[in-house]
Design a protein around this motif. Sequence first.
Motif, PDB file in Angstrom:
ATOM      1  N   LEU A   1       1.502  15.200   0.524  1.00  0.00           N
ATOM      2  CA  LEU A   1       0.900  14.536   1.687  1.00  0.00           C
ATOM      3  C   LEU A   1       0.642  13.060   1.415  1.00  0.00           C
ATOM      4  N   ILE A   2       0.196  12.766   0.207  1.00  0.00           N
ATOM      5  CA  ILE A   2      -0.065  11.358  -0.131  1.00  0.00           C
ATOM      6  C   ILE A   2       1.239  10.565  -0.109  1.00  0.00           C
ATOM      7  N   MET A   3       2.307  11.177  -0.613  1.00  0.00           N
ATOM      8  CA  MET A   3       3.605  10.495  -0.578  1.00  0.00           C
ATOM      9  C   MET A   3       4.049  10.233   0.857  1.00  0.00           C
ATOM     10  N   VAL A   4       3.868  11.252   1.703  1.00  0.00           N
ATOM     11  CA  VAL A   4       4.272  11.086   3.096  1.00  0.00           C
ATOM     12  C   VAL A   4       3.491   9.942   3.738  1.00  0.00           C
ATOM     13  N   PHE A   5       2.195   9.942   3.490  1.00  0.00           N
ATOM     14  CA  PHE A   5       1.336   8.914   4.053  1.00  0.00           C
ATOM     15  C   PHE A   5       1.766   7.540   3.563  1.00  0.00           C
ATOM     16  N   GLY A   6       2.110   7.481   2.272  1.00  0.00           N
ATOM     17  CA  GLY A   6       2.591   6.215   1.705  1.00  0.00           C
ATOM     18  C   GLY A   6       3.848   5.741   2.408  1.00  0.00           C
ATOM     19  N   GLY A   7       4.753   6.680   2.663  1.00  0.00           N
ATOM     20  CA  GLY A   7       5.992   6.320   3.338  1.00  0.00           C
ATOM     21  C   GLY A   7       5.725   5.748   4.721  1.00  0.00           C
ATOM     22  N   VAL A   8       4.823   6.405   5.440  1.00  0.00           N
ATOM     23  CA  VAL A   8       4.509   5.945   6.794  1.00  0.00           C
ATOM     24  C   VAL A   8       3.904   4.542   6.750  1.00  0.00           C
ATOM     25  N   LEU A   9       2.987   4.321   5.803  1.00  0.00           N
ATOM     26  CA  LEU A   9       2.372   2.996   5.676  1.00  0.00           C
ATOM     27  C   LEU A   9       3.429   1.930   5.424  1.00  0.00           C
ATOM     28  N   ALA A  10       4.360   2.275   4.518  1.00  0.00           N
ATOM     29  CA  ALA A  10       5.382   1.291   4.152  1.00  0.00           C
ATOM     30  C   ALA A  10       6.282   0.969   5.340  1.00  0.00           C
ATOM     31  N   ALA A  11       6.626   2.010   6.113  1.00  0.00           N
ATOM     32  CA  ALA A  11       7.550   1.793   7.221  1.00  0.00           C
ATOM     33  C   ALA A  11       6.909   0.968   8.333  1.00  0.00           C
ATOM     34  N   LEU A  12       5.579   1.072   8.453  1.00  0.00           N
ATOM     35  CA  LEU A  12       4.916   0.396   9.566  1.00  0.00           C
ATOM     36  C   LEU A  12       4.475  -1.021   9.212  1.00  0.00           C
TER      37      LEU A  12
ATOM     38  N   TRP B   1       0.841  -1.207   0.000  1.00  0.00           N
ATOM     39  CA  TRP B   1       0.000   0.000   0.000  1.00  0.00           C
ATOM     40  C   TRP B   1       0.866   1.244   0.000  1.00  0.00           C
ATOM     41  N   GLY B   2       1.903   1.195   0.834  1.00  0.00           N
ATOM     42  CA  GLY B   2       2.775   2.349   0.942  1.00  0.00           C
ATOM     43  C   GLY B   2       3.415   2.698  -0.380  1.00  0.00           C
ATOM     44  N   MET B   3       3.908   1.679  -1.050  1.00  0.00           N
ATOM     45  CA  MET B   3       4.579   1.923  -2.332  1.00  0.00           C
ATOM     46  C   MET B   3       3.625   2.565  -3.339  1.00  0.00           C
ATOM     47  N   HIS B   4       2.453   2.005  -3.467  1.00  0.00           N
ATOM     48  CA  HIS B   4       1.538   2.532  -4.476  1.00  0.00           C
ATOM     49  C   HIS B   4       0.992   3.888  -4.093  1.00  0.00           C
ATOM     50  N   MET B   5       0.818   4.070  -2.795  1.00  0.00           N
ATOM     51  CA  MET B   5       0.367   5.374  -2.313  1.00  0.00           C
ATOM     52  C   MET B   5       1.419   6.432  -2.627  1.00  0.00           C
ATOM     53  N   ALA B   6       2.676   6.097  -2.365  1.00  0.00           N
ATOM     54  CA  ALA B   6       3.763   7.043  -2.615  1.00  0.00           C
ATOM     55  C   ALA B   6       3.876   7.346  -4.106  1.00  0.00           C
ATOM     56  N   HIS B   7       3.783   6.332  -4.934  1.00  0.00           N
ATOM     57  CA  HIS B   7       3.851   6.539  -6.376  1.00  0.00           C
ATOM     58  C   HIS B   7       2.670   7.369  -6.853  1.00  0.00           C
ATOM     59  N   PHE B   8       1.505   7.077  -6.299  1.00  0.00           N
ATOM     60  CA  PHE B   8       0.317   7.831  -6.679  1.00  0.00           C
ATOM     61  C   PHE B   8       0.480   9.291  -6.272  1.00  0.00           C
ATOM     62  N   GLY B   9       1.017   9.506  -5.066  1.00  0.00           N
ATOM     63  CA  GLY B   9       1.265  10.878  -4.618  1.00  0.00           C
ATOM     64  C   GLY B   9       2.185  11.595  -5.582  1.00  0.00           C
ATOM     65  N   MET B  10       3.182  10.889  -6.068  1.00  0.00           N
ATOM     66  CA  MET B  10       4.111  11.461  -7.036  1.00  0.00           C
ATOM     67  C   MET B  10       3.359  11.888  -8.296  1.00  0.00           C
ATOM     68  N   SER B  11       2.429  11.042  -8.755  1.00  0.00           N
ATOM     69  CA  SER B  11       1.694  11.391  -9.975  1.00  0.00           C
ATOM     70  C   SER B  11       0.825  12.617  -9.749  1.00  0.00           C
ATOM     71  N   VAL B  12       0.223  12.704  -8.573  1.00  0.00           N
ATOM     72  CA  VAL B  12      -0.597  13.883  -8.261  1.00  0.00           C
ATOM     73  C   VAL B  12       0.278  15.136  -8.276  1.00  0.00           C
ATOM     74  N   LEU B  13       1.478  15.015  -7.717  1.00  0.00           N
ATOM     75  CA  LEU B  13       2.424  16.127  -7.714  1.00  0.00           C
ATOM     76  C   LEU B  13       2.771  16.542  -9.146  1.00  0.00           C
ATOM     77  N   VAL B  14       3.080  15.565  -9.974  1.00  0.00           N
ATOM     78  CA  VAL B  14       3.458  15.848 -11.363  1.00  0.00           C
ATOM     79  C   VAL B  14       2.313  16.523 -12.109  1.00  0.00           C
ATOM     80  N   LEU B  15       1.096  16.009 -11.914  1.00  0.00           N
ATOM     81  CA  LEU B  15      -0.068  16.609 -12.576  1.00  0.00           C
ATOM     82  C   LEU B  15      -0.284  18.030 -12.069  1.00  0.00           C
ATOM     83  N   GLY B  16      -0.061  18.232 -10.766  1.00  0.00           N
ATOM     84  CA  GLY B  16      -0.213  19.566 -10.202  1.00  0.00           C
ATOM     85  C   GLY B  16       0.779  20.542 -10.805  1.00  0.00           C
ATOM     86  N   ILE B  17       2.032  20.122 -10.892  1.00  0.00           N
ATOM     87  CA  ILE B  17       3.058  20.995 -11.457  1.00  0.00           C
ATOM     88  C   ILE B  17       2.742  21.312 -12.913  1.00  0.00           C
ATOM     89  N   THR B  18       2.378  20.279 -13.671  1.00  0.00           N
ATOM     90  CA  THR B  18       2.039  20.484 -15.080  1.00  0.00           C
ATOM     91  C   THR B  18       0.872  21.451 -15.198  1.00  0.00           C
TER      92      THR B  18
END
Lengths: 653, 194, 149
Positions: free
Chosen positions: A618-629, A483-500
């Motif tokens: 925030l989604i990336m951060v949340f993903g990281g926390v999920l992965a670590a736990l 979950w963490g991995m996909h959440m983090a990747h998804f957060g990255m995509s949201v970031l990229v779309l936001g920047i674009t």
Amino acid sequence: MIPELGQFALVLSAVIALLLGTVPLMGTLRHQVVWQSLARPAALLQFVLVAFAFACLASSFLSNDFSVKYVAEHSNTLLPKPYQFAAVWGGHEGSLLLWMLMLSGWTAAVAIFSASLPLAMVARVLSVLGLVSVGFLMFILTTSNPFDRLFPMPADGRDLNPLLQDPGLVIHPPMLYMGYVGMSVAFAFAIAALLSGRLDAAWARWSRPWTVIAWAFLTFGIGLGSWWAYYELGWGGWWFWDPVENASLMPWLVGTALIHSLMVTEKRGSFKAWTVLLAIAAFSLSLLGTFLVRSGVLTSVHAFAADPSRGIFILVFLAVVVGASLTLFAWRAPAVTLGGSMGLVSRESFLLLNSVLLVVATGAVLLGTLYPLIIDALNLGKLSVGPPYFNLVFAPLMVPLLFVLVPGTVAHWREARMSEVFWRLRFVGAGAVLLALVLPFALGSWSAGTMLGIFLGMWVALGSLQHVVERLRKPGRIGGSFWGMHMAHFGMSVLVLGITGVKSYEVERDVRMALGDTVTIAPYTFRLAGVEDVMGPNYKALQAKVEVLKNDQVIEVLRPQKRRYFSTAMPMTEAAIDSGLLRDLYVSLGDPVAGDTPSWSMRVYYKPFVPWLWAGVLIMVFGGVLAALDRRYRRNTNQQSVRTAGEALSGAA
Amino acid sequence: MKKFLLPLVLFAALVVFLGVGLMRDPHEIPSPLVGKPAPDFSLPTLSGDKPFSPADMLGQVWVFNVWATWCVACREEHPLLVQFSKNHKVPIVGLSYKEIQAGDQATGALSEEAKLLLARQRSQKFLQKAGDPYKLSVLDLDGRVGIDYGVYGVPETYIIDKQGIIRYKRVGPVTPEVLIDTILPLIQQLDTPV
Amino acid sequence: MKQFLVVWCLGAIACLAHGGEAQPMAQDPQVEARLVVIAEELRCLVCQNESLASSHAELAEDLRREVRKLIRDNKTDAEIKTYLVDRYGDFVLYKPPLKPLTWPLWFGPFLLLGLAVYGLWRYLRLRKQGTSPRLDAQERAQAEQLLKD
């Protein structure tokens, strides 16, 4: 009295840190279990002492003790209480103490949460952290003591820089430092592994959750800094490629590479030397960042007041820590075994490509940041390297990274086939291409960059989505890691779309407005309804009342201010922002304009998709926390306890 | 073994650069005008008689000092300049830079002539009180001449030789060290008949 | 008469109450648009961390005024940048000019990328041979038997 107690606590903690840095380490060399077991209590004691010192400084601030020089320079009786507390880290000395608090905190955390690790390993890791702590504590005590007294005591302090009197100050530095300092744990694990000569999958498994948590904090800290600059500085920018920003981005890039590299070492025992090098690099970049910010070598809006003696100390410290680590690496790494084989196309190779791209990107940022200094040092002149360079160089490196992200998660370990991988991703690819072609027309305008950005963002988002859906169809428990991995990747995509989105479609209007005037950025109309004087706790402000209309209905009232703080007479712009899911409306009040009717210069911005930047983070951060736990890191099997006891008895390392 | 030493070697190089960098000032910008002819201009003087241009100074070595009454750092170097002017023959020409500041609300509405008059008054008053090291001072109200000379902070000081070429630029107040170590030797060097 | 006066008054009030479309701060939006594009690539020399476009420093205002004048004189972007570099040096450019001095800067990252990808390919070719031998079915059965014990 209290400042002196604080200083004494720091001196004591330096002594404890020295003991922590030497005795347990010698205990591993001489197989003395008693010396090794000193590590955990020493780590905890060090934390208690540093926390006490921090509390003393905080208490000096909260009680307005202006006989302490640092308090007098950064606080004021009129300063609101939350900022009086945050002012503890508003300047160089206090921020170092915050850093030290974080370092001793992470050290104590490792001491507490390492029950399943062999004692000798724990001893080495804590010793390394102790040695680093000695350096920082000596730095604080000799060049940057926050407890220095000021005689005669002034009646009131100089006040905290108005730019810092903001909730951002309360949270951004602590989160950022948690990330910077957290990288020291992976570093300590790497050094410990090099020292013991044992670099295996187990070491990677232990290191990973610590690294991921530190990465999550760093992501959060950088995101907060960006958000803060956005709403505080008044012109809607969120990334300036300022040297200090770069100093935080570099450990983040390497930290990301490290996490992915650890994955491979853990799973297949490969890339060990490379992973160790990344771990050393991540923390080295943190230290380098500290140097750049505090030494005065680079011009930056973030830089603390420069002092050559401080610069020299940090440089020497940096040279010793990193130099010793890299020497140890050069000595021990060649003996490290290679691990499993891998095909030219395999998950391993994709992850290695990830490492390469991230490290090259880090190199580019480092080159751009330091190039002016290098040219100046060689007496070849003075030049500037700014956003145009970084944008031109960094973006092309991110494109392939985002692209290979998706096949990387799909490819099999050891051996994969390109054709099979891309066949599996056919819908994802088609969907991304379609959206990239269609959306720009729906949003207003078309450009190659916009299409590329949308394609990459959608490619990653749809790729993660497909993977999750496929996995959900299969039986079995899904761990936090997934979950963490996909959440983090998804957060990255949201970031990229936001920047674009924001870069492609933002609109700025720089206008003069008299009462009743309007400016329109479809579908919104902004109307200046009033301008009045307001009083704050420690400032006076001119406040405009701007009505935002959509379809002739007032949907929001924005109140941008131009503040004049009593203490500094420095004018400050407080922008007013209306945030929505898909856009921000941003209004900034300028100076009065000479003319017949009273009017003011105003800057009005329409920033679509900017909230996605922060949401993505925030989604990336949340993903990281999920992965670590993930539960498998916290499993404490009987076998491991037995092994630990056995090792303790025999004193073997 | 050798490839594992690469990170260490690269790092060592980095440390050397950082060390050298510590001894530099990143804010200071060297002037591209050194070695080039002093940009021409024609500006009114404080005393009000005919306008001055750098061509008037051809044939002698001279010092061009950028100052303003609102500039705090200028006051630091002013006594030194006054003393210098008494002890040395080298003429100092002053450039009163943007004496009327754009952000000053009180003077914003004045006409150009009124601003010039006010600038003259302020500068003359200051020089009467603090001493006048200048052979003459010109008034650059809108800062355009300053831009031609690459002025980005006040005070700044130039040394211009007999042919009208800029030979040296000092950014920031002139200190006794700079005066003794750099400025005086250079002037002497430029002044010796060829 | 009275009615006329009332209407006239109401009309006057209506005119006064209605605000106009806000005028752009800039005199000439086209010149301004070009100014922003150019100025974003220039460094403010006073507050050296801001671009010339966003800085509020007085020198920045002066320099923007100069650049506007140059734009109105139909100078090209390159000519305007040269004008500023002649006075302030390369430091004023946020985008380092491409010249031998900056070749390492501009080509470095891409060179590094090329080298790294090449190194990666070489490494993967090497590792393809593999260090762990493949087991055939019988050997695999033997190994599993051993592990069970």
